[in-house]
Design an enzyme around this catalytic site. Structure first.
Site, PDB file in Angstrom:
ATOM      1  N   ASN A  86     -37.018 -44.407  -8.493  1.00  0.00           N
ATOM      2  CA  ASN A  86     -37.287 -44.596  -9.922  1.00  0.00           C
ATOM      3  C   ASN A  86     -36.095 -44.179 -10.760  1.00  0.00           C
ATOM      4  O   ASN A  86     -35.239 -43.404 -10.322  1.00  0.00           O
ATOM      5  CB  ASN A  86     -38.519 -43.801 -10.351  1.00  0.00           C
ATOM      6  N   CYS A  87     -36.037 -44.731 -11.999  1.00  0.00           N
ATOM      7  CA  CYS A  87     -35.073 -44.273 -12.996  1.00  0.00           C
ATOM      8  C   CYS A  87     -35.874 -43.638 -14.126  1.00  0.00           C
ATOM      9  O   CYS A  87     -36.950 -43.098 -13.897  1.00  0.00           O
ATOM     10  CB  CYS A  87     -34.186 -45.422 -13.468  1.00  0.00           C
ATOM     11  N   MET A  88     -35.395 -43.720 -15.366  1.00  0.00           N
ATOM     12  CA  MET A  88     -36.061 -43.022 -16.458  1.00  0.00           C
ATOM     13  C   MET A  88     -37.375 -43.677 -16.871  1.00  0.00           C
ATOM     14  O   MET A  88     -38.278 -43.012 -17.361  1.00  0.00           O
ATOM     15  CB  MET A  88     -35.130 -42.929 -17.666  1.00  0.00           C
ATOM     16  N   ARG A 106     -38.594 -46.902 -15.015  1.00  0.00           N
ATOM     17  CA  ARG A 106     -39.031 -47.936 -14.077  1.00  0.00           C
ATOM     18  C   ARG A 106     -39.250 -47.376 -12.675  1.00  0.00           C
ATOM     19  O   ARG A 106     -38.462 -46.571 -12.192  1.00  0.00           O
ATOM     20  CB  ARG A 106     -37.992 -49.054 -13.974  1.00  0.00           C
TER      21      ARG A 106
END
EC number: 2.7.1.-
Length: 484
Positions: free
Chosen positions: A26-28, A30
Site C-alpha cells: 500500500n501507499c498513502m 491505495r
C-alpha cells in the site's frame, strides 16, 4: 469484525479470492494488489464496494480507500495471507490429483502472454516514474514530520525576533526542533540511497554509504576534493539526490556483476568493498560534478519559468497538475522539489501545484450543492472531501471527479485560477514536500501565509463556480448513480 476488515475481505473476494493474489502492498491512499489472473477480477463489483473510492488498473490493481483506512485494510489482507506486506503469497500447485496440467500450462502461457503485453505497455518512462515513486513515497511521512517541526521552529524564531516571546528555554527548544528536522533533511542523501538500492536490487546498506559519500563528511580543512571538470572545490551534497539515484543504479549493476564472478567463499567480503570503491570513486569524481550541473540547470529553469511566467505559468501548472496525477507523472517533480529546497531553502513549484487539489475541492463542494438527489455521490463526497481539504486528492480524483468527467475539467480550471494567483503574487515557497491544501500552510516559507491562503480560496472559488455552472449534467443531479 471491524469495518476495515470487512472492506479488506470484500476486496479479496472481488479480485478473485486469496488464491488469485500474488502480493499486497500500500501507499498513502491505495491498496496495491498484484493478481495472478486479471480475468478473475470483477471490476464492477470492486468499484461498487462501500468504502472503495476508485480503482486503477496498472501493473498492480490499485484500490483507492483513503488515508488511514488503507493501512488497516492492507495489513488485514496481509494477515489473512500469512505473509508480510509486499512479500509474495505462496500458492500450492503441486497436488497432481487435483491439478489439470494441461489447463495449468494453458493458463501459464496466457499469463506469460499478458505479462509480455504489460511489459510492452509499460514503457521506460513508466518504469522511471514508478522507481521514483518507490524511492520517495516511503520518505513522505518523514518529510511531513520534519517539515512541520522545522515550521514550528521558524514560527518560534520569528516570534522571538519580534519580541513576543523570550527566554533561554525557548532558544533551546528551537535548537532541539531544528536538530530533529535536520535528522531528516541533512541526511536525505543516505535515506535516498537506501531506498534506491532496494528499488534497483542492490544491498540497501551499500546504497546508504554511496548516498553518504556525497556529503563529503571525511573532508576537513585543506583536504578538499576538486571538481575534475571545473577545477573548483567539490561542495558537500553537490549533485543532490539526482546524483545519488544515478550512482546507486550504477552500484546495483556493479554489485550484481561482482556476485557472478567473485567466488562464493569470499563474496561477502570482496564484493561490497570493490563495489563501494568503484562506485565511490565514480560518484566523487564523475557523478557529483555532472549531476550538480544537471540539478543546478534544472532548478534554474523551473525558477525562471515561475518568476518570468508569473500568472501565465501559474495557471498552466495549476491546471495541468491533476491530469499529471491521474497519469502518475507527478512523481517526476519530486526530485525537482527536493533540489529546490536544497539550493534555496524552499520549493516554489509545490504551492502552485497544490492549487490543483484546491480546485478539485471547490468542484466537489459544487457537486455537493448541485447534486442533492444523488445520495451515492454525496456519500462518496462525505469521505473524500475532508481529506481533500488536507491535500489528499486521490479519493476525489478516482472516486468523484474523474468518473463524472465534466467536474474533472472544471476542477482543473479552478486549480489553474489558484495557480495564477500564486504565480502572480510570487515568492510563495514551501520548506518541505509532502502535504498540500490546508496541510501545507505551516510549511510556507518567508511568512507568505496570506498569499498562499489567497491562492487556496481563489482555487476553491474557481472550482466551485466553474463546476456549479458547467460541471454537472441533468443525469448527475437527478439520479442516484455516480456517473452519467
Amino acid at each position: 469484525m471491524t469495518k476495515e476488515q470487512q472492506l479488506a475481505e470484500r476486496i479479496i473476494a472481488a479480485v478473485g479470492g486469496m488464491d488469485n493474489i500474488d502480493s499486497v502492498m500500500n501507499c498513502m491512499t491505495r491498496v496495491r494488489i498484484k493478481v495472478l489472473d486479471e480475468n478473475k477480477v470483477d471490476d464492477q463489483e470492486l468499484r461498487h464496494i462501500d468504502g472503495v473510492m476508485g480503482v486503477i488498473h496498472d501493473e498492480r490493481i490499485q484500490v483507492v480507500v483513503g488515508p488511514g483506512t488503507v493501512n488497516k485494510v492492507a495489513n488485514h489482507m496481509a494477515e489473512l495471507s500469512g505473509v508480510k506486506l509486499g512479500d509474495p503469497i505462496p500458492h500450492n500447485h503441486n497436488d497432481s490429483e487435483k491439478m489439470d496440467y494441461k489447463s495449468y500450462a494453458a493458463d501459464k502461457a496466457k499469463a506469460n502472454k499478458e505479462a509480455h503485453k504489460a511489459k510492452q505497455k509499460n514503457g521506460k518512462l513508466n518504469k522511471v516514474l514508478k522507481s521514483i515513486a518507490n524511492i520517495f513515497i516511503p520518505l513522505i511521512p518523514a518529510f511531513i514530520g520534519a517539515g512541520l517541526i522545522g515550521g514550528i521552529a521558524a514560527v518560534l524564531s520569528n516570534l522571538m525576533v519580534a519580541g513576543y516571546i523570550s527566554g533561554a528555554w525557548i532558544t533551546q527548544l528551537i535548537t532541539v526542533f531544528n536538530v530533529i528536522k535536520d535528522g531528516m533533511l541533512a541526511y536525505l542523501a543516505i535515506f535516498t540511497g537506501i531506498n534506491a538500492a532496494k528499488e534497483f536490487g542492490a544491498t540497501p546498506g551499500l546504497g546508504g554509504v554511496i548516498g553518504g559519500t556525497t556529503l563529503l563528511t571525511g573532508i576537513a580543512g585543506k583536504n578538499i576534493l576538486m571538481n575534475v571538470f571545473t577545477g573548483e572545490p567539490l561542495q558537500p551534497g553537490q549533485g543532490g539526490i539526482i546524483g545519488v539515484i544515478f550512482a546507486v543504479w550504477i552500484l546495483s549493476i556493479v554489485e550484481k556483476r561482482l556476485h557472478k564472478i567473485v567466488p562464493n567463499a569470499i563474496d561477502i567480503i570482496v564484493t561490497p568493498a570493490i563495489a563501494l570503491l568503484i562506485v565511490g570513486l565514480l560518484t566523487i569524481f564523475i557523478f557529483m560534478p555532472l549531476a550538480g550541473f544537471v540539478s543546478d540547470s534544472l532548478v534554474s529553469v523551473v525558477n525562471g519559468i515561475i518568476s518570468i511566467g508569473g500568472v501565465f505559468s501559474g495557471f498552466i501548472i495549476g491546471a495541468s497538475f491533476l491530469p499529471l496525477v491521474m497519469l502518475g507523472l507527478h512523481h517526476i517533480f519530486t526530485p525537482i522539489h527536493i533540489e529546490m529546497i536544497n539550493q534555496s531553502g524552499a520549493t516554489y513549484l509545490l504551492p502552485i501545484a497544490a492549487m490543483a487539489g484546491a480546485g478539485q475541492v471547490g468542484a466537489a463542494l459544487a457537486l455537493w450543492v448541485r447534486c442533492k438527489r444523488n445520495t451515492t455521490l454525496r456519500n462518496t463526497l462525505k469521505g473524500a472531501l475532508p481529506v481533500g481539504f488536507l491535500g489528499i486528492g486521490e479519493p476525489l480524483i478516482y472516486g468523484v471527479t474523474l468518473p463524472l468527467g465534466r467536474p474533472f475539467l472544471t476542477a482543473c480550471i479552478g486549480g489553474g485560477i489558484g495557480g495564477a494567483v500564486i504565480g502572480g503574487i510570487g515568492h510563495i515557497g514551501a520548506k518541505a514536500i509532502g502535504p498540500s491544501g490546508v496541510s501545507l500552510l505551516p510549511l510556507i516559507s518567508d511568512n507568505m501565509y496570506l498569499g498562499y491562503i489567497a491562492g487556496l480560496l481563489t482555487a476553491y472559488a474557481g472550482g466551485f463556480v466553474c463546476t456549479y455552472l458547467f460541471g454537472t449534467t441533468k443525469a448527475m443531479r437527478q439520479t442516484d448513480l455516480l456517473g452519467d
